[in-house]
Motif scaffolding. Structure first.
Motif, PDB file in Angstrom:
ATOM      1  N   ARG A 119       0.840  -1.198   0.000  1.00 34.87           N
ATOM      2  CA  ARG A 119       0.000   0.000   0.000  1.00 34.87           C
ATOM      3  C   ARG A 119       0.875   1.247   0.000  1.00 34.87           C
ATOM      4  N   GLY A 142      -8.741  -1.358  -2.313  1.00 36.22           N
ATOM      5  CA  GLY A 142      -8.966  -0.445  -3.419  1.00 36.22           C
ATOM      6  C   GLY A 142     -10.350  -0.597  -4.031  1.00 36.22           C
ATOM      7  N   VAL A 180      -4.292   3.068  -0.675  1.00 37.80           N
ATOM      8  CA  VAL A 180      -3.879   3.253  -2.063  1.00 37.80           C
ATOM      9  C   VAL A 180      -3.043   2.067  -2.509  1.00 37.80           C
ATOM     10  N   ASN A 181      -3.591   1.249  -3.405  1.00 41.20           N
ATOM     11  CA  ASN A 181      -2.819   0.199  -4.049  1.00 41.20           C
ATOM     12  C   ASN A 181      -2.186   0.775  -5.303  1.00 41.20           C
TER      13      ASN A 181
END
Length: 372
Positions: A119, A142, A180-181
C-alpha cells in the motif's frame, strides 16, 4: 455464492443496474469526473490527476527510485468504508458490508482475489532522491474505496444520488485519506536503433475477466505492486519495482501463470531464465526503464506509477512478440507506431484508461531521452 435472478432483491437489481452502467460508460464517466478537477492537476492534458511532487521534469531511471517499507502505518487497516447508500440488502435481510462483497456475490469477474499488496503511503519523485513509501495492504481495499466511489459517481449521473463517499475521501491525491494500491503501468517500446523507429503494444481489458478498468484500452504490461504470494518471505523478496515488472511481462506478454509456487519457497529471480535474461538486458542497456510520474484516475482513484520500458529490437524479438493475441485479462492488440499522430488519435478518440493516456503523452514529450 451468486443468487438466481429471481431471488434478487430490488436493491440488488438496482445495484446491478448501476454497475452495468459503470461498466459500459467507464471512459465517459472518467472524463466527466476529470472535468470537475482543476486543470492544473491533470497530467499532460489527460484525465489523470497528480500533485507537483509526482511529476518529475525528466524521466527517472527506475533503479534510482528508493523504496521504503513500514509494516505498520497510520492509515486505518479498513480504509474508508463504502457509503451505505450504494450497498444493497440481501433477500435474508442482511446487508453487504463492503463493495467487494457485492461484486463477489453479484458480478464477480474471472479474476477477483483479495491478495496482499504494497500500500502506497508516500511519494516524492521530483527531488534529488526520488522515493516511494509503502505499508501492508490488500487488493480489496482499493475495490472498497475506488470502485465504490466510481459506482457512486455512476449512480449520481444516472439518478442524481448524492456522492457521500467521494466527499468523504476528498482530495484524490491525498494518500492519507484512503488505502492506495499502486499499479505499475508500463508502456513497452520496441526500438529499432538502425532506423530510430519504435512501436508499442496496447491491451484491451475484458470486463468479464478483470475487476478494474474493464472495457478500456491500456498500455502493457500493467500490474498491482504486490508480493507473488501470501507466504511471509515474499513480502521482502518481491519488494522491488523491477521484479514486479518482470512478473507482469511474463504473465501479460508471455502467457505465464500467476502461480509462482511462492507459498513453498521465494521466487528465485536469479535462476529463473526469463527473469535472468531481462535483468541482464537491463544491465547491458538493451532494456532501459524510466519512471515518468505518478497519477490518480479521477473516477476510480486507481493510482499508477507511469513507466516506460524501451527494448532494443533484437532483445525484444528474443523475448516477446508483436502479434495480437488473447491473454488472461483480455486481448493484446496489434502493434502501433510510436508517433505523434497515432498517440493523438488514440488518446482523443478511443477509450484509453487515464494512466495509459498520460504515459503515452509523457513518453512522446520525452521521446529524445527515451529513444536516444
Amino acid at each position: 455464492m451468486s443468487q438466481a435472478p429471481g431471488e434478487l432483491t430490488s436493491g440488488q437489481r438496482d445495484w446491478l443496474r448501476v454497475r452495468s452502467y459503470l461498466q459500459q460508460h467507464r471512459h465517459e464517466l472518467a472524463l466527466a469526473a476529470a472535468d470537475e478537477q482543476p486543470a492544473e492537476s491533470k497530467i499532460a492534458g489527460t484525465p489523470l490527476l497528480a500533485v507537483p511532487g509526482w511529476q518529475p521534469a525528466r524521466p527517472v531511471p527506475i533503479r534510482d527510485i528508493s523504496l521504503d517499507f513500514s509494516p505498520a502505518d497510520g492509515v486505518p487497516a479498513d480504509g474508508v468504508p463504502a457509503a451505505a447508500l450504494i450497498l444493497p440488502g440481501r433477500a435474508d435481510g442482511t446487508r453487504y458490508l463492503r463493495y467487494s462483497d457485492a461484486v463477489r456475490e453479484l458480478a464477480a469477474p474471472a479474476m477477483f482475489e483479495n491478495r496482499s499488496t504494497y500500500r502506497l503511503t508516500e511519494a516524492e519523485l521530483t527531488g534529488p532522491a526520488p522515493r516511494l513509501g509503502f505499508t501492508r495492504g490488500r487488493y480489496f481495499d482499493g475495490i472498497d474505496t475506488g470502485e465504490a466511489a466510481a459506482h457512486e459517481y455512476a449512480a449520481r449521473r444516472l439518478d442524481g444520488r448524492p456522492a457521500a463517499l467521494r466527499g468523504r475521501i476528498g482530495d484524490p491525491c491525498d494518500l492519507r485519506r484512503r488505502p492506495v494500491n499502486l499499479a505499475i503501468s508500463t508502456l513497452t517500446l520496441r526500438l529499432d536503433r538502425a532506423t530510430g523507429q519504435a512501436s508499442f503494444l496496447l491491451h484491451w481489458r475484458d470486463p468479464a475477466k478483470v475487476g478494474h478498468a474493464g472495457g478500456l484500452y491500456q498500455v502493457i504490461p500493467v500490474g498491482v505492486f504486490q508480493p507473488s504470494g501470501e507466504a511471509a518471505w515474499n513480502e521482502r523478496a518481491d519488494f522491488s519495482l523491477w521484479r514486479s515488472m518482470i512478473r507482469e511481462f511474463a504473465e501479460e506478454l508471455r502467457g505465464r501463470s500467476e502461480d509462482y509456487d511462492s507459498e513453498a519457497r521465494p521466487v528465485d529471480y536469479d535462476s529463473w531464465p526469463f527473469a535472468r535474461r531481462m535483468t541482464e538486458a537491463l544491465d547491458r542497456g538493451q532494456i532501459r526503464v524510466w519512471c515518468l510520474g505518478l497519477g490518480v484516475d479521477p473516477l476510480t482513484y486507481a493510482t499508477d506509477l507511469l513507466t516506460v520500458a524501451v527494448i532494443d529490437s533484437p532483445a525484444f524479438d528474443e523475448l516477446f512478440s508483436l502479434h495480437p493475441r488473447r491473454n488472461s485479462e483480455g486481448r493484446v492488440l496489434a502493434a502501433r507506431e510510436f508517433a505523434a499522430h497515432v498517440i493523438d488519435r488514440l488518446v482523443t478518440r478511443d477509450p484509453v484508461q487515464a494512466a495509459g493516456a498520460a504515459v503515452l503523452r509523457l513518453a512522446w514529450a520525452h521521446r529524445e531521452t527515451l529513444t536516444g
